[in-house]
Design an enzyme around this catalytic site. Structure first.
Site, short mmCIF file in Angstrom:
data_model
loop_
_atom_site.label_atom_id
_atom_site.label_comp_id
_atom_site.label_asym_id
_atom_site.label_seq_id
_atom_site.Cartn_x
_atom_site.Cartn_y
_atom_site.Cartn_z
N GLU A 1 26.53 56.45 29.07
CA GLU A 1 26.90 56.97 30.41
C GLU A 1 27.59 58.32 30.12
O GLU A 1 27.32 59.83 30.86
CB GLU A 1 27.73 56.12 31.29
CG GLU A 1 27.02 54.59 31.03
CD GLU A 1 27.64 53.57 32.01
OE1 GLU A 1 27.84 52.75 30.91
OE2 GLU A 1 27.56 52.93 32.86
N GLY B 1 28.35 52.89 27.27
CA GLY B 1 28.72 53.77 27.64
C GLY B 1 28.71 55.13 27.40
O GLY B 1 29.09 56.56 27.98
N GLU C 1 24.51 46.47 27.90
CA GLU C 1 25.80 46.14 28.04
C GLU C 1 25.50 43.93 28.65
O GLU C 1 26.37 43.71 28.84
CB GLU C 1 26.44 46.39 30.06
CG GLU C 1 27.44 47.43 29.48
CD GLU C 1 26.45 48.68 29.13
OE1 GLU C 1 25.36 48.50 29.20
OE2 GLU C 1 26.72 49.93 29.49
N ALA D 1 31.73 51.06 24.74
CA ALA D 1 32.69 50.95 25.19
C ALA D 1 33.61 50.22 24.15
O ALA D 1 32.51 49.86 23.27
CB ALA D 1 33.51 50.17 26.67
N1 CO8 Z 1 32.86 48.67 19.99
C1 CO8 Z 1 33.59 48.10 18.83
N2 CO8 Z 1 33.23 48.17 17.98
C2 CO8 Z 1 32.09 48.79 17.23
C3 CO8 Z 1 31.09 48.80 18.90
C4 CO8 Z 1 31.23 48.89 20.26
N3 CO8 Z 1 30.36 49.61 21.06
N4 CO8 Z 1 29.71 49.29 18.39
C5 CO8 Z 1 29.72 50.03 16.64
N5 CO8 Z 1 31.18 48.49 16.38
C6 CO8 Z 1 31.42 48.36 15.14
C7 CO8 Z 1 31.36 47.11 14.64
O1 CO8 Z 1 31.92 45.97 15.31
C8 CO8 Z 1 31.34 47.91 13.02
O2 CO8 Z 1 32.75 47.24 12.66
P1 CO8 Z 1 32.57 45.96 11.58
O3 CO8 Z 1 31.97 47.59 10.07
O4 CO8 Z 1 33.91 46.29 11.17
O5 CO8 Z 1 31.48 45.10 11.71
C9 CO8 Z 1 31.12 49.03 13.14
O6 CO8 Z 1 31.40 49.51 14.44
C10 CO8 Z 1 29.72 49.09 12.70
O7 CO8 Z 1 28.35 48.95 13.42
P2 CO8 Z 1 27.66 47.98 12.73
O8 CO8 Z 1 27.55 47.09 11.45
O9 CO8 Z 1 27.87 47.08 13.72
O10 CO8 Z 1 26.33 48.84 12.51
P3 CO8 Z 1 25.07 48.89 12.69
O11 CO8 Z 1 23.86 49.96 12.74
O12 CO8 Z 1 24.74 47.09 12.40
O13 CO8 Z 1 24.61 48.58 14.37
C11 CO8 Z 1 24.57 48.60 16.66
C12 CO8 Z 1 24.32 49.45 14.97
C13 CO8 Z 1 23.35 49.06 16.89
C14 CO8 Z 1 24.87 51.01 17.26
C15 CO8 Z 1 25.68 48.12 16.80
O14 CO8 Z 1 27.08 48.53 16.32
C16 CO8 Z 1 25.58 47.77 17.97
O15 CO8 Z 1 24.81 47.05 18.51
N6 CO8 Z 1 27.28 47.94 18.72
C17 CO8 Z 1 27.48 47.53 20.16
C18 CO8 Z 1 26.47 48.28 21.36
C19 CO8 Z 1 26.77 47.82 22.48
O16 CO8 Z 1 27.13 46.81 22.67
N7 CO8 Z 1 27.74 48.75 24.18
C20 CO8 Z 1 28.43 48.35 24.74
C21 CO8 Z 1 29.56 48.34 25.02
S1 CO8 Z 1 29.88 47.66 26.85
C22 CO8 Z 1 29.58 49.02 27.66
O17 CO8 Z 1 29.70 50.24 27.00
C23 CO8 Z 1 30.74 49.02 28.75
C24 CO8 Z 1 30.10 50.32 29.52
C25 CO8 Z 1 31.22 50.26 30.94
C26 CO8 Z 1 32.49 50.82 30.17
C27 CO8 Z 1 33.61 51.87 30.02
C28 CO8 Z 1 34.74 52.46 30.02
C29 CO8 Z 1 34.36 53.66 28.91
#
Ligand code: CO8
Length: 258
Positions: free
Chosen positions: A112, A109, A132, A66
């Site tokens: 999922e 998500g 999460e 998400a």
């Molecule tokens: N949301 C918003 N922005 C994101 C997300 C995200 N989930 N994931 C990555 N990004 C953005 C980063 O902020 C970054 O932006 P910027 O370039 O502006 O800094 C860009 O994408 C690239 O990401 P990274 O620089 O972090 O890339 P890395 O290669 O260093 O890391 C990862 C990759 C490991 C995937 C890392 O980005 C990460 O940990 N992302 C978040 C993963 C996460 O926590 N996901 C769970 C989110 S909660 C959820 O999904 C709840 C679901 C239930 C609700 C469903 C409704 C749809």
């Protein structure tokens, strides 16, 4: 099929192909993406010219979950009243098969979403996780339920409690994915599988997906009763007559998908 803010959408023969397209945020699922994706899926489901859909992302990310930027400031009453997850409920009403072709991260998500699809084909670089808990929440579009059913309680509990990611090989061993393929072949392999399904007689495809899904919901006796009704009902389809006639006449079938 029009243009979309968050998706690339195309048709290849009887297969609909949807590519998640928010590369700057690793295909994070925001409200616009959820609305567009569920609308396209529903339209494909009703389209007689299509038999199967593939959803994919990029080599780096299927979807990183998400959109945290969009969610971070929400209050409890807002979340509750908006019910922003409900947009995904339409997935359960899709009757045609949907394949997730997962390259790179399928997190939160994103994992999922892959599990809401009927089967997952993964690139060797795919990583699956439910991180999460690290954000102070829990999976919200079925992750706690579907992961347990897919890989069992032990691994599901560990992943949901620690946020640990699984690589593609472990995901295949655990039964989360149907097949792992080299990253360079991911889309071609997923399309080949989708084309094979889309070439099958559609009434039988719809019944097959429906019956397999019932295995999650029904007791064994009720599921077997359900399957039997579906089996008998297919004798009302032209494709059953054609499929069996073609076999007996030793020729290829010409299905009408009806
Ligand atoms: N949301 C918003 N922005 C994101 C997300 C995200 N989930 N994931 C990555 N990004 C953005 C980063 O902020 C970054 O932006 P910027 O370039 O502006 O800094 C860009 O994408 C690239 O990401 P990274 O620089 O972090 O890339 P890395 O290669 O260093 O890391 C990862 C990759 C490991 C995937 C890392 O980005 C990460 O940990 N992302 C978040 C993963 C996460 O926590 N996901 C769970 C989110 S909660 C959820 O999904 C709840 C679901 C239930 C609700 C469903 C409704 C749809």
């Amino acid at each position: 099929d029009g243009t979309y803010e968050t998706l690339l959408v195309e048709r290849r023969g009887r297969v609909g192909l949807i590519t998640l397209n928010r590369p700057k945020v690793l295909n994070a699922l925001n409200a616009a993406l959820a609305a567009e994706l569920t609308a396209v899926l529903a339209a494909f489901d009703r389209d007689a010219a299509l038999g199967c859909t593939v959803i994919t992302g990029s080599e780096k990310a299927f979807a990183a979950g998400a959109d945290i930027t969009e969610m971070a400031g929400k209050t409890y009453p807002q979340a509750r009243i908006e019910d922003f997850i409900a947009v995904w409920d339409g997935f359960a009403r899709l009757r045609k098969p949907v394949i997730a072709a997962v390259g790179g991260f399928a997190l939160g998500g994103g994992c999922e979403l892959a599990m809401m699809c009927d089967l997952i084909i993964a690139a060797d670089g795919a990583r699956f996780g439910q991180p999460e808990i690290r954000l102070g929440i829990v999976p919200g579009i079925g992750g706690t339920q579907r992961l347990v059913r897919a890989i069992g309680k032990a691994k599901a509990m560990e992943m949901v409690l620690t946020g640990r990611m699984m690589d593609a090989a472990e995901a295949e061993r655990a039964g989360l994915v149907a097949r792992v393929v080299p990253a360079a072949d991911l889309l071609a392999e997923a399309m080949r599988t989708a084309e094979a399904i889309a070439a099958m007689p559609l009434p039988a495809v719809l019944a097959a997906k429906d019956c397999v899904d019932r295995a999650y919901e029904l007791t064994l006796a009720e599921g077997i009763r359900y399957e039997r009704q579906a089996f008998y009902a297919l004798f009302a389809s032209a494709d059953q007559k054609e499929g069996m006639a073609a076999f007996l006449e030793k020729r290829p079938p010409a299905f009408r998908h009806g």
